[in-house]
Write a protein that holds these residues in place. Structure first.
Motif, short mmCIF file in Angstrom:
data_model
loop_
_atom_site.label_atom_id
_atom_site.label_comp_id
_atom_site.label_asym_id
_atom_site.label_seq_id
_atom_site.Cartn_x
_atom_site.Cartn_y
_atom_site.Cartn_z
N UNK A 169 1.08 -1.21 -0.08
CA UNK A 169 0.07 -0.26 0.27
C UNK A 169 0.49 1.43 -0.26
N UNK A 170 1.92 1.01 0.28
CA UNK A 170 2.44 2.19 0.85
C UNK A 170 3.42 2.65 -0.70
N UNK A 171 3.88 1.87 -1.37
CA UNK A 171 4.36 1.36 -2.56
C UNK A 171 3.34 2.80 -3.94
N UNK A 172 2.18 2.34 -3.16
CA UNK A 172 0.78 3.06 -4.12
C UNK A 172 1.13 5.08 -3.72
N UNK A 173 1.25 5.37 -4.86
CA UNK A 173 1.52 7.02 -4.79
C UNK A 173 -0.10 7.81 -4.98
N UNK A 174 -0.22 8.80 -3.30
CA UNK A 174 -1.57 8.92 -4.01
C UNK A 174 -1.21 10.26 -4.81
N UNK A 175 -2.70 10.74 -5.16
CA UNK A 175 -2.52 12.60 -6.04
C UNK A 175 -2.60 13.44 -4.58
N UNK A 176 -2.39 14.29 -5.32
CA UNK A 176 -1.52 15.11 -4.62
C UNK A 176 -3.08 16.21 -4.63
N UNK A 177 -3.57 16.13 -6.28
CA UNK A 177 -5.01 16.72 -6.72
C UNK A 177 -6.27 16.13 -6.13
N UNK A 178 -7.41 16.59 -6.19
CA UNK A 178 -8.83 16.25 -6.38
C UNK A 178 -9.26 15.41 -7.51
N UNK A 179 -9.19 14.23 -7.78
CA UNK A 179 -9.55 13.87 -8.82
C UNK A 179 -10.63 12.54 -8.65
N UNK A 180 -10.82 12.12 -9.93
CA UNK A 180 -11.97 11.15 -9.77
C UNK A 180 -11.31 9.78 -10.16
N UNK A 181 -11.59 9.00 -9.38
CA UNK A 181 -10.85 7.44 -9.28
C UNK A 181 -10.93 7.35 -10.42
N UNK A 182 -9.85 6.09 -11.14
CA UNK A 182 -9.66 5.51 -11.78
C UNK A 182 -9.47 4.01 -12.03
N UNK A 183 -10.26 3.59 -12.91
CA UNK A 183 -9.18 1.68 -12.74
C UNK A 183 -8.48 1.84 -13.77
N UNK A 184 -7.30 1.06 -12.99
CA UNK A 184 -6.11 0.24 -13.34
C UNK A 184 -5.21 0.01 -13.91
N UNK A 185 -4.43 -1.09 -14.85
CA UNK A 185 -4.30 -2.66 -14.90
C UNK A 185 -2.97 -2.09 -14.69
#
Length: 225
Positions: free
Chosen positions: A55-71
């Motif tokens: 989880x800590x390896x997942x970067x969090x966006x610094x801006x508020x954006x809608x979540x998107x599905x990623x591959x």
């Protein structure tokens, strides 16, 4: 948080908990006071250490954006057919692939002979028992009669066409391969072919080509009679 497969594992899955948690929690409840950071302490209290590292390896966006599905199987998180195919054959739940018939070392040796490329492919199929011989066609429910259409005295198997049939025996007598090897009842199909490959490896290209085209041609005529 606990139902969606958002941990980038293989395959993706929800996080695993070792403490008490609320089933309806959301992922953003584990963000730190600064949005672009995780609340590591809270994660460690509820989630097992291995998953916390992921989880800590997942970067969090610094801006508020809608979540998107990623591959996550591609670096750019965008799906491709190639990555989807890879996943399809590498899922942990998949049964291991069944190798084709015949020893791998001998198949490798076939490609080292001095035969033309299409005959190397033919020998590989021969060793893999995937040629359209009468017994295979019958096994595949394509024909009902598997009798040899050249001699009409036996079932049309690979052994019959290339070792046991009368036409094949004539070719072997001029091939340079020991008659004791071909006619030895204790020799397996693979052992005979291994000996043949050793002989072919030593032959000149032209002699090898003439010999193999004899066997190949006999098989072709079997299919057109």
């Amino acid at each position: 948080m606990w139902t969606d497969s958002w941990i980038p594992d293989h395959p993706p899955r929800p996080p695993r908990a070792h403490g008490d948690f609320q089933a309806k929690e959301k992922v953003n409840e584990y963000f730190g006071t600064i949005r672009a950071q995780w609340n590591e302490q809270k994660l460690l209290e509820v989630i097992i250490d291995e998953d916390v590292d992921k989880i800590l390896a997942i970067k969090i966006s610094s801006t508020t954006r809608q979540d998107l599905l990623g591959w996550h199987y591609n670096e750019d998180d965008i799906y491709t057919v190639k990555s989807g195919y890879w996943l399809g054959i590498h899922l942990p739940t998949n049964a291991p692939p069944i190798p084709t018939h015949g020893p791998a070392k001998l198949k490798h040796k076939i490609w080292k002979t001095k035969a033309p490329a299409r005959l190397k492919d033919f020998l590989w199929r021969f060793l893999s028992k995937s040629l359209a011989t009468g017994n295979n066609l019958k096994r595949w429910h394509i024909v009902q009669n598997d009798q040899c259409r050249r001699c009409f005295s036996a079932a049309e198997t690979a052994d019959h066409i290339f070792f046991e049939g009368p036409y094949a025996k004539k070719i072997w007598r001029t091939s340079g391969v020991s008659k004791l090897t071909i006619n030895n009842p204790n020799y397996t199909f693979e052992k005979i072919l291994k000996h043949v490959c050793n002989v072919l490896y030593q032959l000149s290209y032209n002699i090898c080509r003439i010999y193999l085209f004899g066997c190949y041609g006999d098989y072709g005529r079997e299919k057109t009679l």
